[in-house]
Design a protein around this motif. Structure first.
Motif, PDB file in Angstrom:
ATOM      1  N   ARG A 276       0.838  -1.210   0.000  1.00  0.00           N
ATOM      2  CA  ARG A 276       0.000   0.000   0.000  1.00  0.00           C
ATOM      3  C   ARG A 276       0.872   1.260   0.000  1.00  0.00           C
ATOM      4  NH1 ARG A 276      -4.383  -1.516   4.634  1.00  0.00           N
ATOM      5  NH2 ARG A 276      -5.392  -3.241   3.534  1.00  0.00           N
ATOM      6  N   PHE A 277       1.957   1.192   0.750  1.00  0.00           N
ATOM      7  CA  PHE A 277       2.861   2.345   0.800  1.00  0.00           C
ATOM      8  C   PHE A 277       3.383   2.642  -0.607  1.00  0.00           C
ATOM      9  CE2 PHE A 277       7.003   4.308   1.109  1.00  0.00           C
ATOM     10  CZ  PHE A 277       6.808   5.303   2.056  1.00  0.00           C
ATOM     11  N   GLN A 278       3.824   1.600  -1.277  1.00  0.00           N
ATOM     12  CA  GLN A 278       4.373   1.786  -2.627  1.00  0.00           C
ATOM     13  C   GLN A 278       3.298   2.281  -3.581  1.00  0.00           C
ATOM     14  OE1 GLN A 278       7.659   1.650  -3.187  1.00  0.00           O
ATOM     15  NE2 GLN A 278       7.032   2.604  -5.128  1.00  0.00           N
ATOM     16  N   ASP A 279       2.092   1.780  -3.388  1.00  0.00           N
ATOM     17  CA  ASP A 279       0.983   2.214  -4.237  1.00  0.00           C
ATOM     18  C   ASP A 279       0.704   3.707  -4.019  1.00  0.00           C
ATOM     19  OD1 ASP A 279      -1.179   1.504  -6.105  1.00  0.00           O
ATOM     20  OD2 ASP A 279      -2.469   2.126  -4.439  1.00  0.00           O
ATOM     21  N   HIS A 280       0.810   4.134  -2.775  1.00  0.00           N
ATOM     22  CA  HIS A 280       0.624   5.560  -2.472  1.00  0.00           C
ATOM     23  C   HIS A 280       1.683   6.385  -3.196  1.00  0.00           C
ATOM     24  CE1 HIS A 280      -0.218   9.145   0.091  1.00  0.00           C
ATOM     25  NE2 HIS A 280       1.053   9.388  -0.182  1.00  0.00           N
ATOM     26  N   VAL A 281       2.929   5.936  -3.064  1.00  0.00           N
ATOM     27  CA  VAL A 281       4.035   6.680  -3.688  1.00  0.00           C
ATOM     28  C   VAL A 281       3.836   6.743  -5.204  1.00  0.00           C
ATOM     29  CG1 VAL A 281       6.524   6.627  -4.139  1.00  0.00           C
ATOM     30  CG2 VAL A 281       5.661   6.126  -1.842  1.00  0.00           C
ATOM     31  N   ASP A 282       3.475   5.620  -5.788  1.00  0.00           N
ATOM     32  CA  ASP A 282       3.302   5.574  -7.252  1.00  0.00           C
ATOM     33  C   ASP A 282       2.167   6.501  -7.687  1.00  0.00           C
ATOM     34  OD1 ASP A 282       5.318   3.747  -7.271  1.00  0.00           O
ATOM     35  OD2 ASP A 282       4.031   1.989  -7.526  1.00  0.00           O
ATOM     36  N   THR A 283       1.064   6.435  -6.947  1.00  0.00           N
ATOM     37  CA  THR A 283      -0.094   7.263  -7.324  1.00  0.00           C
ATOM     38  C   THR A 283       0.240   8.749  -7.162  1.00  0.00           C
ATOM     39  OG1 THR A 283      -1.478   5.505  -6.430  1.00  0.00           O
ATOM     40  CG2 THR A 283      -2.569   7.575  -6.955  1.00  0.00           C
ATOM     41  N   ALA A 284       0.854   9.075  -6.031  1.00  0.00           N
ATOM     42  CA  ALA A 284       1.202  10.485  -5.784  1.00  0.00           C
ATOM     43  C   ALA A 284       2.193  10.979  -6.831  1.00  0.00           C
ATOM     44  CB  ALA A 284       1.784  10.637  -4.377  1.00  0.00           C
ATOM     45  N   ASP A 285       3.173  10.149  -7.154  1.00  0.00           N
ATOM     46  CA  ASP A 285       4.150  10.544  -8.183  1.00  0.00           C
ATOM     47  C   ASP A 285       3.474  10.747  -9.530  1.00  0.00           C
ATOM     48  OD1 ASP A 285       6.148  10.481  -6.379  1.00  0.00           O
ATOM     49  OD2 ASP A 285       7.080   8.616  -7.077  1.00  0.00           O
ATOM     50  N   GLY A 286       2.538   9.859  -9.824  1.00  0.00           N
ATOM     51  CA  GLY A 286       1.806   9.973 -11.087  1.00  0.00           C
ATOM     52  C   GLY A 286       1.041  11.277 -11.164  1.00  0.00           C
ATOM     53  N   LEU A 287       0.427  11.671 -10.070  1.00  0.00           N
ATOM     54  CA  LEU A 287      -0.338  12.925 -10.068  1.00  0.00           C
ATOM     55  C   LEU A 287       0.582  14.123 -10.263  1.00  0.00           C
ATOM     56  CD1 LEU A 287      -2.828  12.138  -7.154  1.00  0.00           C
ATOM     57  CD2 LEU A 287      -3.446  12.544  -9.553  1.00  0.00           C
ATOM     58  N   ILE A 288       1.761  14.042  -9.687  1.00  0.00           N
ATOM     59  CA  ILE A 288       2.717  15.149  -9.854  1.00  0.00           C
ATOM     60  C   ILE A 288       3.211  15.187 -11.294  1.00  0.00           C
ATOM     61  CG2 ILE A 288       5.005  16.016  -9.204  1.00  0.00           C
ATOM     62  CD1 ILE A 288       4.465  14.831  -6.396  1.00  0.00           C
ATOM     63  N   GLN A 289       3.597  14.025 -11.795  1.00  0.00           N
ATOM     64  CA  GLN A 289       4.186  14.007 -13.142  1.00  0.00           C
ATOM     65  C   GLN A 289       3.171  14.339 -14.231  1.00  0.00           C
ATOM     66  OE1 GLN A 289       6.039  10.163 -13.293  1.00  0.00           O
ATOM     67  NE2 GLN A 289       7.526  10.747 -11.720  1.00  0.00           N
ATOM     68  N   MET A 290       1.969  13.821 -14.079  1.00  0.00           N
ATOM     69  CA  MET A 290       0.988  14.013 -15.158  1.00  0.00           C
ATOM     70  C   MET A 290       0.207  15.313 -15.021  1.00  0.00           C
ATOM     71  SD  MET A 290      -0.419  10.137 -15.510  1.00  0.00           S
ATOM     72  CE  MET A 290      -1.607  10.546 -16.771  1.00  0.00           C
ATOM     73  N   HIS A 291      -0.018  15.752 -13.780  1.00  0.00           N
ATOM     74  CA  HIS A 291      -0.881  16.927 -13.599  1.00  0.00           C
ATOM     75  C   HIS A 291      -0.240  18.037 -12.769  1.00  0.00           C
ATOM     76  CE1 HIS A 291      -4.083  14.459 -15.275  1.00  0.00           C
ATOM     77  NE2 HIS A 291      -3.732  13.500 -14.425  1.00  0.00           N
ATOM     78  N   GLY A 292       0.927  17.784 -12.232  1.00  0.00           N
ATOM     79  CA  GLY A 292       1.622  18.817 -11.444  1.00  0.00           C
ATOM     80  C   GLY A 292       0.967  19.098 -10.106  1.00  0.00           C
TER      81      GLY A 292
END
Lengths: 303, 809
Positions: A276-292
């Motif tokens: 779950r921790f990794q999933d959080h990191v991946d999702t949060a990173d995705g939001l930053i990279q794709m939408h800032g």
């Protein structure tokens, strides 16, 4: 340097560990496999039987209803997409809202709900209905979309949760003997909403649970410890007759004990916490990279 | 002092136009404000934008909503007020209002205080004749003056009644049918909200501010009802870049301060017309007249981006957030000038303007300018070269903040926090073990293993306590010796069963504050702490006794709170901390070779000495450890302390411990001189204590000092203190101890007095030196003290009385 202990392996020294059931769950490779294991089911049953308690009290999420590997931020992101459709149905200009917009709106509404709600004895609690009302007012200028938004979230949650076989077995056994089963949740869903969720997932189990207490109703929570007295008083049963099971060390294990209840700690398996921790990191990173954008949802704690 | 010329703030070659990194921050604030307003807009809530900042916040919020389909809630109103008008209206009913006035005018004369309060009523102010007292009385005594029996005070008192009635009328009008009132303002402590909630407690008062700093304790206003939308707290938190506003709050104050006058009167009751004149000065604000350049740019940005989606608003903020924080904390000279803004008005009925930054000049010192600047980091940018300014600006920030800007520092804190082995030695003391379990369970820091070593006691007793405890059961190990192996061996056995990065001994009779582990682990894992092998916190000495199953606490007091650093030389004299206060790296334990099992007591001191031979110990100046003593327990037994119950053992093993240390570490260059110094220092201190005790005994037992004998003892008292100072200096300047000559107790009094002068020593009087009696007898001493030539009677005695053979009483 070598430690100057005379003889480390003296036969006079013995070592004991504690919390064998807690260990079983914490170290489980797959929580669903463990949950189906007869030895685990029996151990949980035995622990409750040995307590001699009358009332079986259960935490809801990650105890009775097991969550999957998705992190909170991913769950909210996935819910947001369907919330867009609901808001459009209620009058939002089509195409004016993206799923990310709704995710952010929900995040800020949640902060407002937790931060500005009326406090009880210094404690506050958020409420899903208020969060959805805020989103609705913010986008539409009225709160008409509340029920649909809440229902949307419940349906989504129902699709992500599975009933614990071990706990279900315990509930059935206890209820069949005429014992009382209650649920206590530290959650922004009011008890009626949690009941809706149980009805969607396992109506038969829902019938066996006599009362659901939620911090969203009473503001007092398990983590503060204040809800336990309230429940005992309301049910007019002495604290020592309650046996509470849950996954939160403080709210489900320490606080009940401090209030005279007996408790069993069933932590979320370490592996699941890490996923779950990794999933959080991946999702949060995705939001930053794709939408800032950064969404202020805390990283899950791995312990 | 001169403020910076405004033309310097123009045409700067910056990475951004200034507004480009402020506007997105303000936009995020408006977005957040809107979410809270929508949350609270339940039909029973009035939203009051309080002047003056509220005027511009309202204008910005209107611009924010303009392109949205959602209207401004109907219950939004302007609240024309200021801190001074609310304090005047609340003076008779609010402690906070009275305290605020007292604080604001603390250093003003009464005349100036009244002039400020009555600024809109100049005729009334002129009519008050203070007959000269206005120059003498300070504003902080305004309340006392007002309570005085004179016409002038009664006149002002009556005005406060009228201001109170006016405020009642105004609040009733604004509130309408609302049950909840939400104040909207720039920040930072919600003073007006606190006063209003104290007076009008039937309403629930909430405040929505740009940011919130630390709050004073006010019973009637819950701190959680004062909400900072961009940040809450006194310090800059790097994980929230907007919190850097705390470093330069005046940026926001300036931006949101409209050009009209402060609304010092209440627009109701007897002062309505005066208030309306002040409100009229803000009509221009609503017009299109040029306002501050920066504000206009921000407003234009909000208008231009009014249609931005939530995603765009937050993404725009995220793009500039880091640079914004950088400019608040480490502004360059150009940034400092551009972000300083206009001079701030002093407010509270005063006309003066206060500059944000001060122009360096020969008329003022740097220290003066730094004391008066409203933005220290900005002022430093003007005072120093860019490189030096950065160094100085860094020194303003806490270390954890610096690490955010310094990847090298940050690298020290990115790994998963280390696991701690908490070692608890116990033997048949269930009452104490239960308390130790509570202490462990209450730790905020959870990455630990709790290893209880039952050293020869009944294992079932220990097991029962552990099973009933609230410590995470997955983290507990009970190691049991069927026969007692001694404290130090028990520690080694327990540690051998641990798997952790850090170790701490938490004996069954001690306890911690709940953030002990958090603070100590954080420290050792920080860049600052990385050079240390361990860390100690300050401790509290707890005096207690056991009565059945109860622990009775008699007293708590700081324990060795003079310890600010851990020096090997000082440690050689005596142990400087208790085990409960000491968390260390396990690698150091392995280097030392564990606790010395030959020692039945003092093993922790021995360990600390060996530890310090190769490694340093940091100190956290927070009392996070509790060192418990059953010092009133008459019987020894299971519940006695090893320190108290085994006092004679400690004395017996002191030389054995020292000898053992010398033998075991003789090869070490520091070991032998260290022990010599330690022995000498401890001897001097022991003698000093004996003298002190003898004094106390003599004086207490007889009730009367025995003249000649007493003078002789006083001389010895002084000699011991001179010797302590000499030893300390020898240690400090690394002088050879063998060359050090101690002053002998039979040294002539004249020589002793000369030495006191030579070392410029301020010698403390023994507790039974009768200062009053000495002064009564020697009037010249009294005169010298009165003239400020001497601090007290005992210093007269040491410098004159002793050598002149004067009587003590």
């Amino acid at each position: 340097m070598k430690i100057k202990t005379k003889d480390m392996a003296l036969p006079v020294t013995s070592v004991s560990n504690f919390g064998s059931i807690s260990h079983m769950r914490y170290s489980a490779g797959d929580q669903f496999d463990l949950d189906a294991e007869a030895s685990y089911i029996q151990a949980v049953q035995h622990s409750f039987d040995a307590s001699g308690c009358d009332v079986l009290s259960l935490d809801v999420f990650d105890t009775v209803l097991l969550r999957n590997e998705k992190s909170e931020i991913r769950r909210f992101a996935e819910t947001a997409a369907s919330s867009v459709e609901i808001l459009e149905k209620h009058g939002a200009k089509p195409g004016s809202l993206s799923a990310e917009d709704v995710l952010i709106l929900r995040n800020f509404a949640t902060l407002a709900s937790y931060r500005a709600s009326e406090s009880v004895r210094g404690y506050r609690e958020g409420c899903l209905d208020d969060i959805c009302a805020t989103m609705s007012r913010s986008v539409l200028g009225h709160a008409n979309a509340v029920d649909d938004l809440v229902l949307n979230e419940l349906k989504y949650e129902a699709g992500q949760l599975a009933v614990s076989k071990a706990v279900r077995s315990l509930v059935q056994t206890h209820a069949s003997k005429g014992g009382k089963v209650i649920c206590i949740s530290d959650m922004y869903m009011k008890s009626a909403r949690i009941r809706n969720l149980f009805d969607m997932i396992d109506p038969e189990l829902s019938d066996l649970i006599s009362v659901i207490y939620s911090s969203a109703d009473v503001t007092l929570s398990k983590s503060s410890g204040l809800i336990f007295d309230l429940v005992a008083e309301e049910m007019d049963i002495v604290p020592s007759r309650f046996y509470h099971i849950g996954d939160a060390l403080v709210g489900d294990y320490q606080r009940p004990r401090e209030n005279g209840w007996k408790s069993l700690y069933l932590p979320v398996p370490r592996k699941m916490q890490e996923v779950r921790f990794q999933d959080h990191v991946d999702t949060a990173d995705g939001l930053i990279q794709m939408h800032g954008i950064k969404v202020s949802i805390s990283k899950p704690v791995v312990h | 002092m001169n403020s910076m010329p405004s033309n310097l703030t123009e045409n700067l070659n910056l990475k951004y136009e200034i507004h480009e990194f402020i506007s997105p921050v303000i936009h995020k604030y408006l977005f957040s404000l809107d979410q809270y307003i929508r949350y609270l807009d339940d039909g029973c809530t009035a939203f009051l934008f309080i002047s003056r900042a509220g005027i511009r916040i309202h204008e910005l919020y209107s611009a924010y909503l303009a392109a949205r389909d959602v209207p401004m809630p109907e219950s939004v109103k302007m609240f024309w007020a200021s801190r001074i008008s609310i304090c005047k209206g609340g003076y008779k009913r609010s402690d906070r209002a009275r305290k605020t006035i007292q604080q604001e005018f603390k250093f003003s004369t009464l005349e100036d205080t009244l002039a400020s309060l009555l600024r809109q009523f100049p005729n009334t102010a002129d009519g008050i004749n203070l007959r000269g007292e206005g120059h003498k009385v300070r504003g902080e005594f305004f309340e006392n003056w007002l309570d005085g029996n004179n016409d002038q005070a009664r006149k002002i008192g009556a005005m406060f009644d009228e201001w109170g009635e006016a405020l009642d009328e105004y609040i009733a009008t604004l509130a309408g049918n609302a049950k909840r009132i939400v104040i909207i303002d720039s920040g930072w402590q919600g003073t007006a909200q606190q006063i209003l909630s104290e007076i009008y407690s039937d309403f629930r008062w909430l405040g929505l501010y740009v940011g919130r700093t630390a709050l004073p304790k006010v019973k009637t206003c819950k701190p959680e009802d004062v909400i900072g939308l961009l940040f809450e707290g006194e310090r800059y938190d790097p994980s929230n870049p907007a919190s850097s506003i705390v470093l330069h709050r005046h940026l926001i104050e300036n931006l949101l301060e409209s050009d009209g006058q402060s609304i010092e009167e209440i627009p109701a009751g007897f002062c309505r017309s005066e208030a309306e004149k002040l409100i009229a000065t803000h009509d221009l604000e609503a017009s299109d007249k040029p306002k501050d350049v920066l504000y206009n740019q921000v407003l234009e940005y909000i208008r231009d981006t009014a249609g931005y989606s939530a995603t765009k608003i937050i993404a725009a903020y995220e793009r500039v957030a880091s640079d914004f924080a950088q400019a608040m904390a480490f502004p360059t000279r150009d940034q400092a000038l551009a972000l300083s803004g206009k001079d701030r008005s002093a407010d509270f009925g005063r006309m003066v303007k206060v500059p944000v930054l001060l122009e360096p000049s020969e008329d003022t010192t740097l220290r003066q300018r730094m004391a008066q600047t409203l933005w220290p980091a900005g002022q430093l940018a003007l005072e120093y070269s860019p490189r030096d300014a950065l160094t100085q600006q860094r020194s303003l920030l806490a270390n954890d903040v610096l690490s955010y800007f310094d990847p090298h520092r940050a690298s020290a804190v990115t790994k998963e926090p280390g696991r701690v082995a908490i070692i608890t030695r116990t033997k048949d003391r269930p009452v104490l073990l239960k308390r130790a379990a509570q202490s462990v369970a209450s730790q905020i820091y959870k990455n630990y293993e709790w290893i209880v070593i039952n050293d020869g006691g009944d294992v079932e007793v220990a097991r029962e306590v552990i099973e009933a405890s609230t410590v995470d059961p997955t983290r507990i190990k009970l190691v049991s010796n069927t026969t007692s192996q001694g404290m130090e061996r028990a520690s080694n056995i327990a540690i051998s069963h641990s798997d952790s990065e850090f170790v701490v001994i938490h004996d069954d009779d001690d306890s911690w504050e709940q953030n002990f582990l958090k603070r100590t682990v954080e420290y050792l894992e920080s860049a600052e702490g990385s050079r240390y092998g361990g860390v100690v916190t300050q401790s509290t000495y707890v005096s207690e006794e056991i009565d059945g199953d109860n622990v009775i606490i008699h007293a708590r007091r700081p324990y060795l709170d003079w310890v600010r650093s851990i020096q090997l030389t000082e440690m050689s004299v005596s142990n400087m901390f208790a085990p409960i206060a000491f968390l260390y790296r396990k690698s150091e334990y392995e280097r030392v070779g564990g606790y010395n099992e030959k020692l039945p007591v003092l093993g922790d001191w021995f360990f600390n000495l060996e530890f310090l031979l190769e490694s340093d110990i940091g100190v956290l100046l927070e009392p996070l450890a509790n060192y418990h003593h059953r010092d009133r327990q008459t019987s020894g037994g299971a519940y006695s302390n090893s320190v108290i119950g085994g006092r004679s053992k400690h004395e017996e093993f002191n030389p054995i411990m020292r000898n053992e240390f010398m033998r075991r570490n003789g090869h070490h260059p520091a070991a032998s001189s260290l022990m010599s110094l330690g022995y000498l220092m401890s001897e001097v201190r022991n003698q000093s204590q004996i003298t002190r005790r003898t004094f106390n005994d003599n004086y207490q037992n007889s009730g009367q000092p025995r003249s000649n004998d007493d003078i002789s003892r006083l001389a010895q008292w002084i000699v011991h203190q001179i010797n302590e100072e000499r030893l300390a200096r020898a240690s400090r300047f690394k002088l050879a101890l063998r060359k050090l000559e101690l002053v002998k107790p039979d040294t002539p009094y004249g020589r002793i007095a000369a030495l006191v002068k030579k070392y410029n020593l301020e010698i403390k009087a023994p507790s039974f030196f009768d200062e009053a009696a000495y002064l009564a007898r020697h009037k010249d001493a009294e005169a010298m003290i009165a003239e400020g030539k001497l601090p007290n009677a005992f210093s007269h005695f040491t410098q004159y009385g002793l050598s002149e053979g004067r009587a003590l009483r």
